[in-house]
Design a protein around this motif. Structure first.
Motif, mmCIF file in Angstrom:
data_model
loop_
_atom_site.group_PDB
_atom_site.id
_atom_site.type_symbol
_atom_site.label_atom_id
_atom_site.label_comp_id
_atom_site.label_asym_id
_atom_site.label_seq_id
_atom_site.Cartn_x
_atom_site.Cartn_y
_atom_site.Cartn_z
ATOM 1 N N GLU A 75 0.823 -1.216 0.000
ATOM 2 C CA GLU A 75 0.000 0.000 0.000
ATOM 3 C C GLU A 75 0.853 1.261 0.000
ATOM 4 O OE1 GLU A 75 0.542 -0.944 4.435
ATOM 5 O OE2 GLU A 75 0.288 -2.115 2.631
ATOM 6 N N GLY A 76 0.240 2.346 -0.391
ATOM 7 C CA GLY A 76 0.897 3.647 -0.338
ATOM 8 C C GLY A 76 0.684 4.272 1.028
ATOM 9 N N GLY A 77 1.169 5.469 1.206
ATOM 10 C CA GLY A 77 0.972 6.194 2.452
ATOM 11 C C GLY A 77 1.944 5.837 3.559
ATOM 12 N N CYS A 78 2.980 5.071 3.228
ATOM 13 C CA CYS A 78 3.979 4.700 4.230
ATOM 14 C C CYS A 78 5.079 5.761 4.237
ATOM 15 C CB CYS A 78 4.590 3.346 3.893
ATOM 16 S SG CYS A 78 3.387 2.001 3.751
ATOM 17 N N SER A 79 5.583 6.073 5.425
ATOM 18 C CA SER A 79 6.693 7.021 5.518
ATOM 19 C C SER A 79 7.997 6.236 5.493
ATOM 20 C CB SER A 79 6.584 7.859 6.793
ATOM 21 O OG SER A 79 6.675 7.027 7.929
ATOM 22 N N GLN A 80 8.997 6.782 4.800
ATOM 23 C CA GLN A 80 10.271 6.093 4.650
ATOM 24 C C GLN A 80 11.410 6.954 5.169
ATOM 25 O OE1 GLN A 80 10.709 5.051 0.502
ATOM 26 N NE2 GLN A 80 9.210 3.414 0.644
ATOM 27 N N PHE A 81 12.411 6.294 5.718
ATOM 28 C CA PHE A 81 13.627 6.940 6.178
ATOM 29 C C PHE A 81 14.804 6.183 5.572
ATOM 30 C CE2 PHE A 81 17.235 7.333 9.058
ATOM 31 C CZ PHE A 81 17.346 8.710 9.154
ATOM 32 N N VAL A 82 15.633 6.859 4.814
ATOM 33 C CA VAL A 82 16.781 6.232 4.174
ATOM 34 C C VAL A 82 17.907 6.113 5.196
ATOM 35 C CG1 VAL A 82 18.482 6.412 2.314
ATOM 36 C CG2 VAL A 82 16.116 7.152 1.931
ATOM 37 N N VAL A 83 18.315 4.873 5.466
ATOM 38 C CA VAL A 83 19.377 4.598 6.429
ATOM 39 C C VAL A 83 20.732 4.542 5.727
ATOM 40 C CG1 VAL A 83 20.239 2.914 8.113
ATOM 41 C CG2 VAL A 83 17.776 3.332 7.910
ATOM 42 N N GLU A 84 20.763 3.923 4.543
ATOM 43 C CA GLU A 84 22.008 3.787 3.777
ATOM 44 C C GLU A 84 21.695 3.976 2.302
ATOM 45 O OE1 GLU A 84 25.576 0.502 3.003
ATOM 46 O OE2 GLU A 84 23.797 -0.090 4.103
ATOM 47 N N ASP A 85 22.541 4.728 1.623
ATOM 48 C CA ASP A 85 22.354 4.993 0.197
ATOM 49 C C ASP A 85 23.735 5.019 -0.446
ATOM 50 O OD1 ASP A 85 21.514 5.743 -2.310
ATOM 51 O OD2 ASP A 85 20.879 7.747 -1.743
ATOM 52 N N SER A 86 24.190 3.847 -0.911
ATOM 53 C CA SER A 86 25.506 3.757 -1.541
ATOM 54 C C SER A 86 25.338 3.173 -2.947
ATOM 55 C CB SER A 86 26.441 2.890 -0.691
ATOM 56 O OG SER A 86 26.080 1.531 -0.792
ATOM 57 N N PRO A 87 26.385 3.187 -3.755
ATOM 58 C CA PRO A 87 26.265 2.663 -5.117
ATOM 59 C C PRO A 87 25.921 1.176 -5.184
ATOM 60 C CG PRO A 87 28.210 4.052 -4.934
ATOM 61 C CD PRO A 87 27.671 3.867 -3.542
ATOM 62 N N ALA A 88 26.198 0.429 -4.121
ATOM 63 C CA ALA A 88 25.949 -1.010 -4.152
ATOM 64 C C ALA A 88 24.846 -1.469 -3.201
ATOM 65 C CB ALA A 88 27.239 -1.769 -3.822
ATOM 66 N N ARG A 89 24.375 -0.586 -2.317
ATOM 67 C CA ARG A 89 23.405 -1.028 -1.304
ATOM 68 C C ARG A 89 22.549 0.141 -0.843
ATOM 69 N NH1 ARG A 89 24.008 -5.419 1.767
ATOM 70 N NH2 ARG A 89 22.829 -5.643 3.659
ATOM 71 N N VAL A 90 21.264 -0.150 -0.639
ATOM 72 C CA VAL A 90 20.371 0.814 -0.001
ATOM 73 C C VAL A 90 19.661 0.112 1.149
ATOM 74 C CG1 VAL A 90 20.001 2.186 -2.094
ATOM 75 C CG2 VAL A 90 18.396 0.395 -1.521
ATOM 76 N N THR A 91 19.419 0.856 2.205
ATOM 77 C CA THR A 91 18.650 0.355 3.337
ATOM 78 C C THR A 91 17.633 1.429 3.685
ATOM 79 O OG1 THR A 91 20.532 -0.911 4.177
ATOM 80 C CG2 THR A 91 18.739 -0.466 5.726
ATOM 81 N N VAL A 92 16.374 1.007 3.775
ATOM 82 C CA VAL A 92 15.284 1.923 4.056
ATOM 83 C C VAL A 92 14.439 1.352 5.176
ATOM 84 C CG1 VAL A 92 13.210 3.040 3.125
ATOM 85 C CG2 VAL A 92 15.218 2.716 1.666
ATOM 86 N N GLN A 93 14.121 2.191 6.133
ATOM 87 C CA GLN A 93 13.204 1.829 7.213
ATOM 88 C C GLN A 93 11.906 2.564 6.926
ATOM 89 O OE1 GLN A 93 15.060 1.554 11.021
ATOM 90 N NE2 GLN A 93 13.277 2.461 12.005
ATOM 91 N N TYR A 94 10.778 1.867 7.013
ATOM 92 C CA TYR A 94 9.508 2.523 6.712
ATOM 93 C C TYR A 94 8.424 2.103 7.690
ATOM 94 C CZ TYR A 94 8.215 -1.845 4.338
ATOM 95 O OH TYR A 94 7.942 -3.159 4.048
ATOM 96 N N THR A 95 7.408 2.944 7.801
ATOM 97 C CA THR A 95 6.263 2.706 8.672
ATOM 98 C C THR A 95 4.993 2.937 7.867
ATOM 99 O OG1 THR A 95 7.513 3.481 10.579
ATOM 100 C CG2 THR A 95 5.112 3.414 10.804
#
Length: 139
Positions: A75-95
C-alpha cells in the motif's frame, strides 16, 4: 588572556561549534535525501523474487527500483527513512500507519540481480524475508 585575545578565542570556539553543529544537523538531511541512486540503475521490467520467508515466488513490475523496498507492504501512504544509500546497497526503514513497519536492505549484484532482506511487522505479525530478485522479462 583578557580583552582582545579572549574575544578571538571565543569567536574561534563558537565558529568551531557552529561547524560541528552544521555537520551533525546535515547528516539526517543527507540520510533522508531520498536519492536512492542505486535503485535507478536497475533494469526496468518484471522481476521475480525467490526466497525464504515467502510462500511462493513473487513477481513485481519494477519501474523505478523503489518497488523492491516495500515487498510486504504494497500500500501507499507509508513514511520512509533512508538509512544507507551507496552505489551497491540501499537500506530503508519505513512505517505504514495501521499496518506495521519494516527495514529493507537491497544489495546490487548486477543491474538485473539484487539480494533483498526485509523484516518487520505486517498485519500484526512479524516477518522476515531473504530473497534473490532477478529481472525475468518485460512487464
Amino acid at each position: 588572556m583578557t580583552g582582545h585575545g579572549q574575544t578571538r578565542w571565543g569567536a574561534l570556539a563558537l565558529g568551531g561549534l557552529a561547524g560541528v553543529a552544521a555537520l551533525v544537523l546535515s547528516v539526517p538531511v543527507l540520510a533522508q535525501g531520498g536519492g536512492l541512486a542505486m535503485l535507478g540503475t536497475l533494469s526496468k521490467g518484471e522481476w521475480t523474487l525467490k526466497g525464504r520467508g515467502m510462500a511462493a515466488d513473487r513477481r513485481i513490475c519494477v519501474k523505478s527500483g523503489a518497488e523492491l523496498i516495500q515487498i510486504m507492504h504494497r500500500e501507499g501512504g507509508c513514511s520512509q527513512f533512508v538509512v544507507e544509500d551507496s552505489p551497491a546497497r540501499v537500506t530503508v526503514q519505513y512505517t505504514c500507519p495501521g499496518n506495521g513497519y519494516a527495514r529493507t536492505s537491497i544489495r546490487r549484484e548486477t543491474g538485473a540481480l539484487v539480494q533483498v532482506e526485509s523484516q518487520g511487522i505486517h498485519n500484526g505479525m512479524p516477518f522476515e524475508v531473504t530473497a534473490e530478485a532477478r529481472r525475468t522479462g518485460p512487464c
